[in-house]
Design a protein around this motif. Structure first.
Motif, PDB file in Angstrom:
ATOM      1  N   ASP A   1       0.855  -1.161   0.000  1.00 28.22           N
ATOM      2  CA  ASP A   1       0.000   0.000   0.000  1.00 28.22           C
ATOM      3  C   ASP A   1       0.895   1.216   0.000  1.00 28.22           C
ATOM      4  OD1 ASP A   1      -2.582  -1.518   0.777  1.00 28.22           O
ATOM      5  OD2 ASP A   1      -1.057  -2.155   2.183  1.00 28.22           O
ATOM      6  N   ASP A   2       0.501   2.161  -0.736  1.00 28.34           N
ATOM      7  CA  ASP A   2       1.388   3.296  -0.876  1.00 28.34           C
ATOM      8  C   ASP A   2       1.366   4.204   0.334  1.00 28.34           C
ATOM      9  OD1 ASP A   2       0.526   3.240  -4.296  1.00 28.34           O
ATOM     10  OD2 ASP A   2       2.349   2.533  -3.342  1.00 28.34           O
ATOM     11  N   GLU A   3       0.211   4.594   0.717  1.00 24.19           N
ATOM     12  CA  GLU A   3       0.102   5.565   1.790  1.00 24.19           C
ATOM     13  C   GLU A   3      -0.876   5.053   2.822  1.00 24.19           C
ATOM     14  OE1 GLU A   3       1.414   8.739   1.959  1.00 24.19           O
ATOM     15  OE2 GLU A   3       2.607   8.436   0.148  1.00 24.19           O
ATOM     16  N   TYR A   4      -0.599   5.409   4.030  1.00 26.14           N
ATOM     17  CA  TYR A   4      -1.622   5.106   5.033  1.00 26.14           C
ATOM     18  C   TYR A   4      -1.500   6.114   6.161  1.00 26.14           C
ATOM     19  CZ  TYR A   4       2.346   2.666   7.126  1.00 26.14           C
ATOM     20  OH  TYR A   4       3.564   2.357   7.626  1.00 26.14           O
ATOM     21  N   ASP A   5      -2.600   6.244   6.886  1.00 20.15           N
ATOM     22  CA  ASP A   5      -2.607   7.185   7.995  1.00 20.15           C
ATOM     23  C   ASP A   5      -2.251   6.511   9.309  1.00 20.15           C
ATOM     24  OD1 ASP A   5      -3.653   9.527   6.517  1.00 20.15           O
ATOM     25  OD2 ASP A   5      -5.338   8.181   6.180  1.00 20.15           O
ATOM     26  N   TYR A   6      -2.682   5.281   9.432  1.00 22.39           N
ATOM     27  CA  TYR A   6      -2.417   4.554  10.666  1.00 22.39           C
ATOM     28  C   TYR A   6      -1.931   3.158  10.349  1.00 22.39           C
ATOM     29  CZ  TYR A   6      -5.121   8.180  13.054  1.00 22.39           C
ATOM     30  OH  TYR A   6      -5.571   9.359  13.556  1.00 22.39           O
ATOM     31  N   LEU A   7      -1.047   2.685  11.178  1.00 20.31           N
ATOM     32  CA  LEU A   7      -0.608   1.292  11.077  1.00 20.31           C
ATOM     33  C   LEU A   7      -0.933   0.624  12.409  1.00 20.31           C
ATOM     34  CD1 LEU A   7       0.993  -0.950   9.597  1.00 20.31           C
ATOM     35  CD2 LEU A   7       3.021  -0.075  10.729  1.00 20.31           C
TER      36      LEU A   7
ATOM     37  N   LYS B   1      -3.708   0.755   7.862  1.00 21.41           N
ATOM     38  CA  LYS B   1      -3.008  -0.446   7.433  1.00 21.41           C
ATOM     39  C   LYS B   1      -2.951  -1.406   8.608  1.00 21.41           C
ATOM     40  CE  LYS B   1       1.135  -1.909   5.003  1.00 21.41           C
ATOM     41  NZ  LYS B   1       2.060  -1.418   3.973  1.00 21.41           N
TER      42      LYS B   1
ATOM     43  N   LYS C   1      -1.092  -2.860  14.640  1.00 22.36           N
ATOM     44  CA  LYS C   1      -0.701  -4.267  14.770  1.00 22.36           C
ATOM     45  C   LYS C   1      -1.823  -5.034  15.473  1.00 22.36           C
ATOM     46  CE  LYS C   1       2.453  -7.338  17.224  1.00 22.36           C
ATOM     47  NZ  LYS C   1       3.703  -7.470  17.990  1.00 22.36           N
TER      48      LYS C   1
ATOM     49  N   VAL D   1     -10.088   4.426  19.507  1.00 20.24           N
ATOM     50  CA  VAL D   1      -9.258   4.591  20.698  1.00 20.24           C
ATOM     51  C   VAL D   1      -8.074   5.499  20.400  1.00 20.24           C
ATOM     52  CG1 VAL D   1      -7.776   3.401  22.338  1.00 20.24           C
ATOM     53  CG2 VAL D   1      -9.927   2.360  21.640  1.00 20.24           C
ATOM     54  N   VAL D   2      -7.417   5.198  19.296  1.00 14.55           N
ATOM     55  CA  VAL D   2      -6.188   5.927  19.002  1.00 14.55           C
ATOM     56  C   VAL D   2      -6.479   7.377  18.626  1.00 14.55           C
ATOM     57  CG1 VAL D   2      -4.249   6.065  17.406  1.00 14.55           C
ATOM     58  CG2 VAL D   2      -4.898   3.882  18.381  1.00 14.55           C
TER      59      VAL D   2
ATOM     60  N   GLN E   1      -1.479  -4.580  10.284  1.00 15.95           N
ATOM     61  CA  GLN E   1      -0.337  -5.487  10.254  1.00 15.95           C
ATOM     62  C   GLN E   1      -0.741  -6.656  11.140  1.00 15.95           C
ATOM     63  OE1 GLN E   1       3.345  -5.113  12.843  1.00 15.95           O
ATOM     64  NE2 GLN E   1       3.974  -3.957  11.047  1.00 15.95           N
TER      65      GLN E   1
ATOM     66  N   VAL F   1      -2.178  -3.431  19.131  1.00 16.83           N
ATOM     67  CA  VAL F   1      -3.271  -2.598  19.613  1.00 16.83           C
ATOM     68  C   VAL F   1      -4.609  -3.322  19.494  1.00 16.83           C
ATOM     69  CG1 VAL F   1      -2.149  -0.384  19.277  1.00 16.83           C
ATOM     70  CG2 VAL F   1      -3.349  -1.446  17.373  1.00 16.83           C
TER      71      VAL F   1
END
Lengths: 216, 638
Positions: free
Chosen positions: A5-11, A61, A13, A175-176, A63, A85
């Motif tokens: 994926d090229d771009e993401y705002d949040y990753l 995104k 796990k 939450v985040v 993971q 998370v």
């Protein structure tokens, strides 16, 4: 292998845990690659995959860490939970023991994972209606008592797999994006029993993935 | 007292504190709010009161959670009796965040997403451990006191000025770290604990010639320091050459003394017993040494006669704590008490016996087991003990044993070395008189074992013996890797050994592959720090990562992956390390390899950098390395 994926705002796990043979790896492959393998071997250590989804206009995104259910494959547990998370605690609706062991998995989360981790109880193999050993209501009540989200899925026929991941990622996002978790243990971060009714952000299908709709 | 004065006082207090103490450990970021506390970047609290209040005050701070969300939570903090404590809510119990603030370093964190952030660095035992190593309390190059920097690939401590000169020569020569401010990998600390200034100078100042360069002193100017450091490490002008073949030693053989690997239990015992003298090793070198003209100041013992009376005095000088500990470790074998003080130089010993001067080799003080694999550790020591015990019965050739040290006697060694009269010297392997039981035990096992000819098994106290004609720095390095003997490795490297030398007689392996087979993380790390490549292949097409995977050495897999070892390399059978790990169902190694691969893939995609979750890879690897370093038994396969 995750899609790039090229771009993401949040990753985020997210870990998949639960007894051996409940279908964790197939949930993952269904969600990330839309694949299902009836003959899949038991996981050694951890396998990884990623997929991005849209929530609230943001690209998230995921993971996903698919862990081995068998104890002998898990020497260092804490590493698996580090930075996680979200957790999907999976059992097999046709095998009551795997449901009973959910307690054990929850304890492991309490011991090793972040206390604010978002947990979803997942009853997998819902296609095995004739073999059902865990009534939906029972699991639902258990989830409520333990402040878990709850859903039943079938990796085989794809039922609710999308929803399960979308729901947990949405909750994590909530939450985040709140930024600040209140300290009080009795405040209202705890999930309520709204499990099946969460609406997922629509119209964000990325063209390269042919995902099944969330149908139930 | 005015606010400003209070402010000043507090600052002075912390200035004093930071100049003393090492740091490391958890980093906690705090963020101020404006209740009672007025926090500035130096964590000076400025209560409107007297000096008492400065030391005993309270207020809100925002503490960044160490959890996955890394968010801030407001906590009520107090400084009470020098402790930094906080509570979540008024009725909660106090949580002690820092046991003694005076030991902490406070560092501003201007780059965080909030203003007025600072972090409190807890002290670690690192400084204490490092400075306790012989020679380390003074700069390795100029001798000034209280060095606060270190060269982690040379294994010495440095003052800030000399460290700057080290830096100027580039990282291939010296990798400089702050003892107090930098973060250290546990295996790097281990390397430091195996070496130290006494060892380093024993090698790099082996034959000092001040006509080449003037020795740097604490008050020397930069030019003098630079000239000295250049001559010492770049030109290696004072490094003593390896002995060459002479008529005298033509028939001799050479070997490298092995370091004994300790299990965690033993390490703990050692720590307990040797507090305060943590780096003292027991000594067992013979008292009177013959001299060898023309051999420079290499340290040569010529131990042989088992019953030499000269031994007792030597033995009695051994530290009692270490001695008893060592005998525990060595299971009653006679050699048990004879460990060698590894404080001094990496030097040579001439022995007509097995080179028992090579015994022991406990690195005290380092309470860390070096092995990533606990289960083999104790076995090794048992084997060692047995083989050692067997030795007295075997007729051994005359030989050099590298890595035998006795710093207290360095001067004597330097003055008097005589290969040819070595037979007259006493031998260090003997505590029959002191401990008949042990001696009996050793004899028994010797009979039972009956092994140890010229080609001793490599699990012995020494590596296998080589002809003098084959003594070159490369093979010496290779053998020293097998012996886990870092001082000898450093000696070989100082003699220009190639860290990537290929040993054609051993499957085309490089030193690091040899090091991996020993399971020693320090040996492995020391090579990696000294420019060993992690991607060379042996004759079977296997890389160091293949070797570590095949052997199930989780800690070393971690070490190699931290240096981005090639995951895709295939051996001659077409297998990647991951293929092998899956085949062996080694969950931890599978996890590490997959995680590294996954991390690479994530890094390839955009948008990865700067994400706070991106450090999971590092975190997990740190967990594993710490475990491999500190609790290897937990990594043991079930």
């Amino acid at each position: 292998m995750g899609t790039k994926d090229d771009e993401y705002d949040y990753l985020f796990k997210v870990v998949l845990i639960g007894d051996s043979g409940v279908g964790k790896s197939n949930l993952l492959s269904r969600f990330t690659r839309n694949e299902f393998n009836l003959e899949s071997k038991s996981t050694i250590g951890v396998e990884f995959a990623t997929r991005s989804i849209q929530v609230d206009g943001k690209t998230i995104k995921a993971q996903i860490w698919d862990t081995a259910g068998q104890e002998r494959y898990r020497a260092i547990t804490s590493a698996y939970y580090r930075g996680a998370v979200g957790a999907l605690v999976v059992y097999d609706i046709a095998k009551h023991l795997t449901y009973e062991n959910v307690e054990r998995w929850l304890k492991e989360l309490r011991d090793h994972a972040d206390p604010h981790i978002v947990i979803m109880l997942v009853g997998n193999k819902s296609d095995l209606r004739h073999l059902r050993a865990v009534p939906t209501d029972e699991a639902k009540n258990f989830a409520e008592r333990n402040n878990l989200f709850f859903i039943e899925t079938s990796a085989l026929d794809s039922t609710n797999v999308e929803s399960a991941f979308h729901n947990i990622l949405t909750e994590i996002y909530k939450v985040v994006s709140q930024k600040q978790i209140r300290d009080s243990p009795d405040d209202d971060n705890s999930p309520s029993s709204n499990v099946q009714t969460i609406t997922v952000a629509p119209t964000v299908n990325s063209p390269q993935n042919k995902r099944p709709c969330c149908s139930s | 007292m005015t606010l400003a004065e209070g402010h000043l006082q507090t600052q002075i207090r912390f200035a004093y504190v930071t100049s003393q103490i090492g740091s490391g450990g958890p980093v906690i970021t705090l963020f101020n709010s404006y209740v009672k506390f007025q926090i500035d970047l130096n964590f000076s609290s400025i209560p409107p009161g007297n000096a008492e209040d400065i030391l005993n005050t309270e207020g809100y701070l925002f503490k960044r959670n160490s959890n996955a969300f890394k968010n801030y939570a407001r906590r009520w903090f107090c400084i009470k009796d020098g402790q930094l404590v906080y509570r979540k809510r008024s009725k909660d119990n106090l949580t002690v965040m820092e046991e003694d603030l005076r030991l902490c370093t406070i560092r501003p964190q201007p780059d965080l997403d909030r203003r007025f952030c600072f972090e409190v660095l807890s002290p670690s035992r690192r400084m204490e451990q490092l400075l306790a190593i012989p020679g380390n309390s003074r700069c390795c190059d100029c001798g000034v006191e209280e060095p606060r920097w270190a060269s982690i690939n040379l294994g010495c401590t440095l003052c800030i000025e000399c460290s700057g000169i080290h830096r100027s020569f580039g990282v291939h020569m010296s990798k400089v770290r702050s003892i107090t401010l930098d973060t250290w990998e546990p295996e790097q600390l281990k390397v430091m604990l195996e070496l130290g200034n006494a060892v380093v100078n024993g090698i790099y100042e082996g034959v000092v010639d001040e006509s080449v360069a003037v020795r740097a002193k604490p008050d020397s100017n930069r030019a003098v320091r630079e000239g000295w450091i250049r001559a010492k490490y770049v030109d290696r002008a004072f490094v003593k050459k390896l002995p060459s073949i002479t008529r005298a030693n033509k028939l001799s053989k050479w070997s490298v003394r092995k370091k004994v690997r300790r299990s965690p239990a033993r390490a703990a015992a050692l720590l307990k017993k040797s507090t305060g003298s943590s780096l003292t090793k027991t000594a067992s070198l013979p008292g009177d040494l013959p001299s060898s003209p023309g051999s420079g100041d290499s340290e040569k013992s010529s131990p042989r006669s088992k019953d030499s009376p000269g031994e007792d005095s030597m033995l009695s000088r051994s530290g009692s704590a270490e001695e008893s500990l060592t005998s525990d470790l060595m299971e009653g074998a006679g050699i048990a008490r004879h460990s060698v003080e590894s404080v001094g130089r990496a030097v040579m010993s001439v022995s007509t016996s097995m080179g028992f001067s090579a015994g022991g080799g406990e690195t005290g003080g380092a309470n860390i087991s070096d092995s990533g694999i606990a289960d083999t550790a104790s076995d090794t020591s048992k084997t060692t003990a047995t083989n050692v015990a067997a030795a007295p019965t075997a007729a051994e050739p005359k030989g050099f044993v590298f890595g035998v040290e006795h710093p207290k006697r360095l001067k004597e060694f330097n003055k008097s070395l005589d290969l040819e009269s070595s037979d007259d010297s006493c031998q260090d392997f003997d505590d029959a008189e002191e401990n008949p039981d042990n001696a009996n035990a050793s004899r028994t096992s010797a009979t039972a074992d009956g092994s140890s000819g010229v080609d001793c098994p490599e699990d012995d106290m020494t590596t296998s013996w080589e002809d003098m004609s084959r003594l070159d720095p490369h093979l010496l390095l290779y053998k020293a890797c097998g012996a886990r003997n870092l001082p000898v490795m450093l000696q070989a490297l100082a003699n220009k050994a190639d860290p990537n030398w290929v040993n054609l007689e051993d499957g085309g392996r490089t030193p690091i592959m040899r090091a991996i087979h020993t399971g020693s993380m320090a040996t492995c790390e020391f090579l990696l720090l000294n420019n060993a490549k992690s991607d060379r292949k042996d004759r079977h097409g296997q890389t160091p990562l293949h070797h570590a995977t095949v052997l199930g050495h989780t800690g070393q897999v971690c070490q190699l992956l931290k240096r981005r070892a090639n995951l895709k390399a295939k051996d001659n059978q077409g297998r990647t390390p991951l293929d092998i790990a899956v085949e062996n169902a080694n969950a931890d190694i599978v996890t590490l390899l997959r995680l590294a691969k996954f991390d690479e893939e994530m890094k390839e995609s955009d948008g990865y950098l700067g994400n706070p979750e991106g450090d999971t890879f590092q975190d997990v690897f740190r967990d594993f390395t710490n475990m491999a370093s500190n609790n290897p038994e937990k990594l043991k396969r079930k």
